[in-house]
Scaffold this motif. Structure first.
Motif, PDB file in Angstrom:
ATOM      1  N   SER A  17       0.910  -1.147   0.013  1.00  0.00           N
ATOM      2  CA  SER A  17      -0.201  -0.018   0.020  1.00  0.00           C
ATOM      3  C   SER A  17       0.767   1.239   0.034  1.00  0.00           C
ATOM      4  CB  SER A  17      -0.982   0.063   1.368  1.00  0.00           C
ATOM      5  OG  SER A  17      -0.214   0.115   2.509  1.00  0.00           O
ATOM      6  N   GLY A  18       2.303   0.977   0.324  1.00  0.00           N
ATOM      7  CA  GLY A  18       3.083   2.493   0.241  1.00  0.00           C
ATOM      8  C   GLY A  18       3.098   2.950  -1.167  1.00  0.00           C
ATOM      9  N   ASP A  19       3.048   2.104  -2.099  1.00  0.00           N
ATOM     10  CA  ASP A  19       2.816   2.842  -3.376  1.00  0.00           C
ATOM     11  C   ASP A  19       1.780   3.385  -3.790  1.00  0.00           C
ATOM     12  OD1 ASP A  19       4.960   3.019  -5.516  1.00  0.00           O
ATOM     13  OD2 ASP A  19       5.109   0.805  -5.631  1.00  0.00           O
ATOM     14  N   LEU A  20       0.783   3.278  -2.784  1.00  0.00           N
ATOM     15  CA  LEU A  20      -0.463   4.269  -3.381  1.00  0.00           C
ATOM     16  C   LEU A  20      -0.108   5.465  -2.862  1.00  0.00           C
ATOM     17  CD1 LEU A  20      -4.254   2.847  -2.045  1.00  0.00           C
ATOM     18  CD2 LEU A  20      -3.324   5.423  -1.786  1.00  0.00           C
ATOM     19  N   ALA A  21       0.443   5.564  -1.785  1.00  0.00           N
ATOM     20  CA  ALA A  21       0.740   6.785  -1.092  1.00  0.00           C
ATOM     21  C   ALA A  21       1.798   7.554  -2.084  1.00  0.00           C
ATOM     22  CB  ALA A  21       1.611   6.559   0.182  1.00  0.00           C
ATOM     23  N   ALA A 191      -2.488  14.764  -0.896  1.00  0.00           N
ATOM     24  CA  ALA A 191      -1.516  14.712   0.026  1.00  0.00           C
ATOM     25  C   ALA A 191      -1.718  14.287   1.303  1.00  0.00           C
ATOM     26  CB  ALA A 191      -0.977  16.390   0.131  1.00  0.00           C
ATOM     27  N   ILE A 192      -3.123  14.608   1.889  1.00  0.00           N
ATOM     28  CA  ILE A 192      -3.271  13.846   2.968  1.00  0.00           C
ATOM     29  C   ILE A 192      -3.775  12.447   2.702  1.00  0.00           C
ATOM     30  CG2 ILE A 192      -5.398  13.829   4.590  1.00  0.00           C
ATOM     31  CD1 ILE A 192      -4.024  16.296   4.864  1.00  0.00           C
ATOM     32  N   ILE A 193      -4.233  11.948   1.771  1.00  0.00           N
ATOM     33  CA  ILE A 193      -4.439  10.543   1.711  1.00  0.00           C
ATOM     34  C   ILE A 193      -2.924   9.671   1.549  1.00  0.00           C
ATOM     35  CG2 ILE A 193      -5.048   8.628  -0.242  1.00  0.00           C
ATOM     36  CD1 ILE A 193      -7.284  10.520  -1.146  1.00  0.00           C
ATOM     37  N   ALA A 194      -2.027  10.256   0.970  1.00  0.00           N
ATOM     38  CA  ALA A 194      -0.872   9.760   0.945  1.00  0.00           C
ATOM     39  C   ALA A 194      -0.096   9.786   2.215  1.00  0.00           C
ATOM     40  CB  ALA A 194       0.326  10.769  -0.118  1.00  0.00           C
ATOM     41  N   PHE A 195      -0.140  10.766   3.147  1.00  0.00           N
ATOM     42  CA  PHE A 195       0.320  10.865   4.360  1.00  0.00           C
ATOM     43  C   PHE A 195      -0.262   9.692   5.185  1.00  0.00           C
ATOM     44  CE2 PHE A 195       0.416  12.012   8.925  1.00  0.00           C
ATOM     45  CZ  PHE A 195       1.759  12.266   8.900  1.00  0.00           C
ATOM     46  N   ILE A 196      -1.670   9.483   5.343  1.00  0.00           N
ATOM     47  CA  ILE A 196      -2.213   8.529   6.011  1.00  0.00           C
ATOM     48  C   ILE A 196      -1.862   7.125   5.477  1.00  0.00           C
ATOM     49  CG2 ILE A 196      -4.279   7.344   6.491  1.00  0.00           C
ATOM     50  CD1 ILE A 196      -5.596  10.373   6.473  1.00  0.00           C
ATOM     51  N   VAL A 197      -1.858   6.741   3.986  1.00  0.00           N
ATOM     52  CA  VAL A 197      -1.292   5.472   3.711  1.00  0.00           C
ATOM     53  C   VAL A 197       0.009   5.073   3.679  1.00  0.00           C
ATOM     54  CG1 VAL A 197      -1.413   4.021   1.722  1.00  0.00           C
ATOM     55  CG2 VAL A 197      -3.284   5.717   2.151  1.00  0.00           C
ATOM     56  N   ASN A 198       0.809   6.147   3.788  1.00  0.00           N
ATOM     57  CA  ASN A 198       2.385   5.816   3.824  1.00  0.00           C
ATOM     58  C   ASN A 198       2.471   5.383   5.335  1.00  0.00           C
ATOM     59  OD1 ASN A 198       5.394   6.591   3.051  1.00  0.00           O
ATOM     60  ND2 ASN A 198       5.132   7.365   4.752  1.00  0.00           N
ATOM     61  N   ALA A 199       2.041   6.249   6.425  1.00  0.00           N
ATOM     62  CA  ALA A 199       1.996   5.616   7.883  1.00  0.00           C
ATOM     63  C   ALA A 199       1.849   4.255   8.038  1.00  0.00           C
ATOM     64  CB  ALA A 199       1.209   6.763   8.775  1.00  0.00           C
ATOM     65  N   ILE A 200       0.445   3.953   7.368  1.00  0.00           N
ATOM     66  CA  ILE A 200      -0.080   2.601   7.538  1.00  0.00           C
ATOM     67  C   ILE A 200       0.884   1.459   7.000  1.00  0.00           C
ATOM     68  CG2 ILE A 200      -1.631   0.830   6.628  1.00  0.00           C
ATOM     69  CD1 ILE A 200      -3.726   3.000   6.743  1.00  0.00           C
TER      70      ILE A 200
END
Length: 454
Positions: A17-21, A191-200
């Motif tokens: 899922s990091g590549d989604l971010a 940007a908000i979506i990317a930040f949340i998914v990257n943390a996951i």
């Protein structure tokens, strides 16, 4: 003897899922920054392309630098995860900045503003985040099949995100008021979506203990490797150079594909087709990635699968070119679907190939440089994408493109045909040649056999 398994299914999905971010950031940037700058801000495509090119050269310097820093990092979170987590903050801030160029600035100041924000995003924050993310492939598992699975899942997220971004962005910009306001709002949402998914993604995996990542060749050696020594080790590994060339060619093509929105608008007469063409290219790759681990296992390695795939993709790209000149959209879409299926295995197993290349360095030198080794992905993405964006901007400007015009000149249409129809074919043929020589799995097996390693 069956390899030890290190990961559960949710670790692999979480990692992927990091590549989604990443593609919330990079997908928006690659596909839409040029048309935002030319048609909304009113900047010159040729100047933009030149600025992007110089920015990407800076990226090439920072890639190995950050890779070397990751190799030297020691923390409770491991080597790579801290960089992946905290660099994403800068990614998000800079993405919004790129799509929020103040209209009150003069043209020269707008160019400078764009160059600074774009360079910080690419050369600093995206570099640190992306290299850390890629190097996790080697740091959370030593199982070759799991590495292929991780790469496949990762790029399924990547391609699916790109499809969504390219399909919905133009409509979202319009819904949020269009113009500068629309682009700024959409960039903020991504940007908000990317930040949340990257943390996951960061917290869904754990790095192996340092002692478990050692091999008997390294003999537990914790010697710190200098930046210059890392560079020497990388440049002496021919497989690293081949993979870097693969990435650069792939993302030069991706950068040039950024003119897709222009092609749909001025050649096919319907900008909404961008999402359809993106889906035809990327959805088959998503499906193909699901079968990549099984194909690699069946053919006992990645070599035959990758080489055959690219050779077949070159054949199908001929149909895409013919369809483009005929104005036959179904033929173009069908050819794109088939080519996408064929190139998907290499997209999915490339991280495993880099891991194998890193293993080759460990075998032959006893040195661990996983972070620096995985810099080839970030270097290729940004340098290749930058060169592609630069070429597309310069050629677009040279062809006489007029921003916002109802119709473009014949020279502009011819240039769009060359960039959108012909260049992908050229890139695929060159990559097929690289795949022919990329025999790193055999090199590792031969080394093991020669040294009595089972």
């Amino acid at each position: 003897m069956e390899e030890r398994k290190y990961l559960k299914w949710y670790n692999k999905v979480g990692y992927g899922s990091g590549d989604l971010a990443a593609n919330c950031i990079y997908g928006l940037l690659t596909s839409f920054v040029m048309i935002y700058l030319t048609d909304t801000v009113g900047l010159n495509a040729g100047i933009i392309g030149t600025l992007i090119m110089f920015s990407k050269f800076a990226d090439g310097i920072t890639d190995v630098f950050f890779g070397n820093l990751i190799d030297k990092t020691k923390s409770k979170m491991g080597k790579a995860r801290p960089w992946m987590l905290y660099a994403q903050i800068g990614n998000c801030i800079c993405l919004v900045a790129v799509f929020a160029i103040p209209s009150s600035l003069g043209k020269t100041a707008q160019y400078a503003y764009f160059f600074i924000a774009y360079t910080l995003l690419n050369a600093v924050f995206y570099t640190a985040n992306n290299i850390a993310y890629a190097s996790l492939t080697s740091l959370i598992t030593k199982n070759g099949n799991e590495r292929v699975q991780m790469g496949s899942i990762r790029f399924m997220f990547s391609l699916a995100t790109n499809i969504i971004v390219q399909s919905i962005t133009v409509g979202l910009v319009t819904n949020f008021g269009g113009g500068a306001k629309g682009w700024r709002t959409v960039a903020f949402i991504y940007a908000i979506i990317a930040f949340i998914v990257n943390a996951i993604s960061v917290f869904s995996v754990k790095e192996l203990p340092p002692e478990e990542n050692e091999t008997e060749n390294a003999q537990g050696n914790e010697e710190k490797i200098s930046f210059l020594e890392s560079m020497k080790l990388l440049l002496s590994n021919k497989y690293f150079l081949m993979i870097a060339a693969f990435y650069i060619l792939t993302y030069v093509q991706t950068g040039i594909a950024g003119i897709g929105i222009y092609y749909m608008t001025y050649v096919l007469g319907n900008p909404a087709l961008l999402g359809t063409f993106s889906m035809a290219q990327m959805l088959p790759m998503v499906i193909g990635l699901a079968f990549t681990p099984a194909l690699v296992k069946k053919f006992k390695g990645m070599y035959k699968v990758n080489l055959t795939g690219y050779c077949l993709a070159a054949v199908f790209r001929i149909g895409f070119i013919i369809g483009g000149y005929m104005g036959n959209i179904p033929l173009m879409l069908g050819s794109s679907v088939l080519a996408g299926f064929c190139t998907s295995p290499a997209t999915g197993d490339i991280n495993a190939l880099i891991s194998a290349t890193s293993d080759y360095t460990v075998r032959t030198t006893g040195k661990h440089i996983e972070g620096a080794m995985f810099s080839c992905s970030s270097l290729g993405i940004k340098v290749g994408g930058g060169i592609g964006s630069a070429i597309s901007g310069l050629l677009l400007s040279a062809s006489g493109y007029v921003a916002g015009a109802a119709q473009q000149s014949a020279s502009t249409i011819n240039m769009l045909n060359f960039m959108y129809l012909w260049f992908p074919m050229i890139s695929i043929v060159l990559i097929a040649v690289i795949m022919y020589f990329l025999k790193v799995e055999k090199a590792n097996a031969d080394w093991d056999a020669a040294h009595g390693v089972k």
